[in-house]
Design a protein around this motif. Structure first.
Motif, PDB file in Angstrom:
ATOM      1  N   HIS A 199      40.562  30.117  52.873  1.00 25.13           N
ATOM      2  CA  HIS A 199      40.487  29.648  51.485  1.00 25.13           C
ATOM      3  C   HIS A 199      40.627  30.864  50.576  1.00 25.13           C
ATOM      4  O   HIS A 199      40.557  32.017  51.024  1.00 25.13           O
ATOM      5  CB  HIS A 199      39.183  28.880  51.209  1.00 25.13           C
ATOM      6  CG  HIS A 199      37.936  29.681  51.448  1.00 25.13           C
ATOM      7  ND1 HIS A 199      37.427  30.559  50.534  1.00 25.13           N
ATOM      8  CD2 HIS A 199      37.100  29.727  52.522  1.00 25.13           C
ATOM      9  CE1 HIS A 199      36.325  31.109  51.014  1.00 25.13           C
ATOM     10  NE2 HIS A 199      36.099  30.627  52.216  1.00 25.13           N
ATOM     11  N   VAL A 200      40.798  30.628  49.291  1.00 23.00           N
ATOM     12  CA  VAL A 200      41.138  31.697  48.356  1.00 23.00           C
ATOM     13  C   VAL A 200      40.038  32.749  48.229  1.00 23.00           C
ATOM     14  O   VAL A 200      40.308  33.919  47.935  1.00 23.00           O
ATOM     15  CB  VAL A 200      41.487  31.099  46.972  1.00 23.00           C
ATOM     16  CG1 VAL A 200      40.255  30.513  46.308  1.00 23.00           C
ATOM     17  CG2 VAL A 200      42.150  32.140  46.066  1.00 23.00           C
ATOM     18  N   ALA A 236      39.574  33.305  33.415  1.00 21.36           N
ATOM     19  CA  ALA A 236      40.029  31.952  33.721  1.00 21.36           C
ATOM     20  C   ALA A 236      40.494  31.853  35.171  1.00 21.36           C
ATOM     21  O   ALA A 236      40.253  30.849  35.853  1.00 21.36           O
ATOM     22  CB  ALA A 236      41.146  31.538  32.769  1.00 21.36           C
ATOM     23  N   SER A 237      41.147  32.902  35.662  1.00 22.58           N
ATOM     24  CA  SER A 237      41.596  32.926  37.051  1.00 22.58           C
ATOM     25  C   SER A 237      40.405  32.911  38.008  1.00 22.58           C
ATOM     26  O   SER A 237      40.418  32.206  39.027  1.00 22.58           O
ATOM     27  CB  SER A 237      42.463  34.163  37.295  1.00 22.58           C
ATOM     28  OG  SER A 237      42.847  34.255  38.655  1.00 22.58           O
ATOM     29  N   LEU A 238      39.369  33.676  37.672  1.00 20.99           N
ATOM     30  CA  LEU A 238      38.176  33.696  38.522  1.00 20.99           C
ATOM     31  C   LEU A 238      37.457  32.351  38.497  1.00 20.99           C
ATOM     32  O   LEU A 238      36.943  31.899  39.525  1.00 20.99           O
ATOM     33  CB  LEU A 238      37.225  34.809  38.071  1.00 20.99           C
ATOM     34  CG  LEU A 238      37.612  36.241  38.438  1.00 20.99           C
ATOM     35  CD1 LEU A 238      36.569  37.225  37.909  1.00 20.99           C
ATOM     36  CD2 LEU A 238      37.763  36.402  39.944  1.00 20.99           C
ATOM     37  N   VAL A 239      37.388  31.722  37.331  1.00 22.22           N
ATOM     38  CA  VAL A 239      36.762  30.403  37.247  1.00 22.22           C
ATOM     39  C   VAL A 239      37.511  29.410  38.136  1.00 22.22           C
ATOM     40  O   VAL A 239      36.896  28.601  38.867  1.00 22.22           O
ATOM     41  CB  VAL A 239      36.709  29.907  35.789  1.00 22.22           C
ATOM     42  CG1 VAL A 239      36.304  28.437  35.732  1.00 22.22           C
ATOM     43  CG2 VAL A 239      35.730  30.752  34.973  1.00 22.22           C
ATOM     44  N   ALA A 240      38.834  29.459  38.121  1.00 28.34           N
ATOM     45  CA  ALA A 240      39.633  28.574  38.964  1.00 28.34           C
ATOM     46  C   ALA A 240      39.384  28.859  40.443  1.00 28.34           C
ATOM     47  O   ALA A 240      39.277  27.930  41.259  1.00 28.34           O
ATOM     48  CB  ALA A 240      41.118  28.731  38.633  1.00 28.34           C
ATOM     49  N   ARG A 241      39.267  30.140  40.791  1.00 31.01           N
ATOM     50  CA  ARG A 241      38.976  30.500  42.184  1.00 31.01           C
ATOM     51  C   ARG A 241      37.588  30.015  42.586  1.00 31.01           C
ATOM     52  O   ARG A 241      37.377  29.562  43.710  1.00 31.01           O
ATOM     53  CB  ARG A 241      39.097  32.017  42.365  1.00 31.01           C
ATOM     54  CG  ARG A 241      40.540  32.496  42.384  1.00 31.01           C
ATOM     55  CD  ARG A 241      40.658  34.007  42.316  1.00 31.01           C
ATOM     56  NE  ARG A 241      42.059  34.396  42.326  1.00 31.01           N
ATOM     57  CZ  ARG A 241      42.701  34.886  43.385  1.00 31.01           C
ATOM     58  NH1 ARG A 241      42.040  35.059  44.519  1.00 31.01           N
ATOM     59  NH2 ARG A 241      43.981  35.193  43.324  1.00 31.01           N
ATOM     60  N   TRP A 242      36.624  30.142  41.664  1.00 38.90           N
ATOM     61  CA  TRP A 242      35.281  29.640  41.958  1.00 38.90           C
ATOM     62  C   TRP A 242      35.311  28.140  42.256  1.00 38.90           C
ATOM     63  O   TRP A 242      34.702  27.680  43.222  1.00 38.90           O
ATOM     64  CB  TRP A 242      34.334  29.910  40.788  1.00 38.90           C
ATOM     65  CG  TRP A 242      33.052  29.133  40.939  1.00 38.90           C
ATOM     66  CD1 TRP A 242      32.734  27.947  40.353  1.00 38.90           C
ATOM     67  CD2 TRP A 242      31.944  29.476  41.773  1.00 38.90           C
ATOM     68  NE1 TRP A 242      31.489  27.525  40.757  1.00 38.90           N
ATOM     69  CE2 TRP A 242      30.983  28.445  41.632  1.00 38.90           C
ATOM     70  CE3 TRP A 242      31.659  30.546  42.616  1.00 38.90           C
ATOM     71  CZ2 TRP A 242      29.772  28.451  42.311  1.00 38.90           C
ATOM     72  CZ3 TRP A 242      30.444  30.561  43.290  1.00 38.90           C
ATOM     73  CH2 TRP A 242      29.518  29.536  43.142  1.00 38.90           C
ATOM     74  N   GLU A 243      36.004  27.386  41.435  1.00 40.90           N
ATOM     75  CA  GLU A 243      36.067  25.938  41.629  1.00 40.90           C
ATOM     76  C   GLU A 243      36.690  25.602  42.981  1.00 40.90           C
ATOM     77  O   GLU A 243      36.247  24.671  43.670  1.00 40.90           O
ATOM     78  CB  GLU A 243      36.849  25.295  40.481  1.00 40.90           C
ATOM     79  CG  GLU A 243      36.101  25.358  39.149  1.00 40.90           C
ATOM     80  CD  GLU A 243      36.930  24.894  37.969  1.00 40.90           C
ATOM     81  OE1 GLU A 243      38.163  24.715  38.153  1.00 40.90           O
ATOM     82  OE2 GLU A 243      36.360  24.699  36.873  1.00 40.90           O
ATOM     83  N   SER A 244      37.683  26.383  43.392  1.00 39.59           N
ATOM     84  CA  SER A 244      38.308  26.178  44.689  1.00 39.59           C
ATOM     85  C   SER A 244      37.328  26.496  45.826  1.00 39.59           C
ATOM     86  O   SER A 244      37.201  25.735  46.789  1.00 39.59           O
ATOM     87  CB  SER A 244      39.567  27.040  44.815  1.00 39.59           C
ATOM     88  OG  SER A 244      40.156  26.902  46.083  1.00 39.59           O
ATOM     89  N   VAL A 245      36.646  27.636  45.698  1.00 37.20           N
ATOM     90  CA  VAL A 245      35.672  28.037  46.715  1.00 37.20           C
ATOM     91  C   VAL A 245      34.533  27.028  46.806  1.00 37.20           C
ATOM     92  O   VAL A 245      34.122  26.610  47.893  1.00 37.20           O
ATOM     93  CB  VAL A 245      35.128  29.454  46.396  1.00 37.20           C
ATOM     94  CG1 VAL A 245      33.887  29.758  47.213  1.00 37.20           C
ATOM     95  CG2 VAL A 245      36.202  30.496  46.657  1.00 37.20           C
ATOM     96  N   ARG A 246      34.014  26.651  45.648  1.00 40.35           N
ATOM     97  CA  ARG A 246      32.886  25.706  45.618  1.00 40.35           C
ATOM     98  C   ARG A 246      33.265  24.380  46.264  1.00 40.35           C
ATOM     99  O   ARG A 246      32.431  23.738  46.926  1.00 40.35           O
ATOM    100  CB  ARG A 246      32.440  25.507  44.165  1.00 40.35           C
ATOM    101  CG  ARG A 246      31.365  24.471  43.942  1.00 40.35           C
ATOM    102  CD  ARG A 246      30.058  24.874  44.591  1.00 40.35           C
ATOM    103  NE  ARG A 246      29.085  23.799  44.495  1.00 40.35           N
ATOM    104  CZ  ARG A 246      29.014  22.761  45.338  1.00 40.35           C
ATOM    105  NH1 ARG A 246      29.887  22.668  46.337  1.00 40.35           N
ATOM    106  NH2 ARG A 246      28.102  21.832  45.190  1.00 40.35           N
TER     107      ARG A 246
END
Length: 267
Positions: A199-200, A236-246
């Motif tokens: 995962h990312v 914004a990129s980190l927030v998107a990565r967080w949502e993917s990880v979560r």
């Protein structure tokens, strides 16, 4: 090394408070369980400031924790410049999101786990290891304040199961600590199960902090230090990565059950 201006202030205040109490260095030393020569060395800057010593000094001199609070400031002053903006963001955060692919995040580490992880760097002296452990544990105070931030962390199942014979006791204590932490309403730990192979988030650890103004700041760790992220597009990129990880992690209850299973598998 402690921030020198603040460290000198601590030594000055210690000497003033001791003298105002009418205590010689020998008398004061007996009360704090140090020798008079050790008290003199601390006051003259010939001996590093010691947390146990200052805690005892606060108690004996009835300072309300002044000296230990000043030591925390000195330790913060001694932090590298790249870390200070993040420490401010972490301290003032209302919401913290943290992912780490290889370790339990620092805000939830036990003292023994933190010491083992920090000591893995064999370039550090014993004194520097203990200083870093103390700073890491002090940072956890944000979770115990009157209005603590909501902390949501995501960890890998493999991190919880990394425990050879010599490390198993420390790891059992650490996972037990995580289970107790999530009993607090403002702390959540979600586990990505081992069957999720890629995962990312595996690209590296990151943390996001949202302040009272609703703005986000990110933080990236690396082998040589860390970087605070405040550009809107990068955040914004980190927030998107967080949502993917979560989204890859188990829900709260299933995560707790997995952590309990990990501990029971060692007994």
């Amino acid at each position: 090394m402690e921030g020198e201006p603040t460290a000198e202030l601590i030594r000055t205040q210690l000497r003033r408070l001791r003298q105002n109490a009418g205590l010689s260095q020998e008398e004061f030393g007996r009360l704090v369980h140090f020798s008079g020569s050790q008290v003199s060395a601390v006051e003259l800057g010939q001996r590093p400031l010691d947390r146990f010593f200052l805690k005892r000094a606060d108690e004996v001199l009835n300072t309300g924790g002044l000296l230990l609070s000043l030591l925390r400031m000195a330790e913060r002053d001694g932090q590298p410049s790249w870390l200070r903006p993040w420490l401010d963001a972490e301290r003032d955060a209302q919401l913290l999101w943290c992912y780490h692919p290889t370790l339990v995040p620092g805000l939830l580490q036990t003292e023994n786990y933190a010491r083992a992880v920090i000591r893995a760097d064999d370039m550090l002296s014993d004194d520097e290891v203990e200083r870093r452990v103390a700073v890491r544990l002090d940072r956890q105070a944000v979770l115990g304040r009157a209005q603590p931030p909501k902390l949501v962390t995501v960890v890998e199942e493999a991190v919880l199961r990394r425990a050879d014979e010599s490390f198993r006791g420390i790891m059992a204590q650490q996972v037990g600590h995580l289970i107790r932490c999530v009993e607090r309403p403002h702390v959540r730990v979600h586990v990505i199960p081992a069957e999720v192979s890629t995962h990312v988030g595996l690209a590296g650890p990151f943390t996001l902090a949202r302040g009272a103004d609703g703005g986000w700041i990110g933080y990236l760790e690396n082998q040589l230090g860390g970087t605070t992220i405040d550009r809107d597009e990068d955040v914004a990129s980190l927030v998107a990565r967080w949502e993917s990880v979560r989204s890859e992690a188990l829900p709260h209850r299933q995560s707790v059950e997995l952590m309990k299973e990990v501990v029971s598998s060692w007994s």
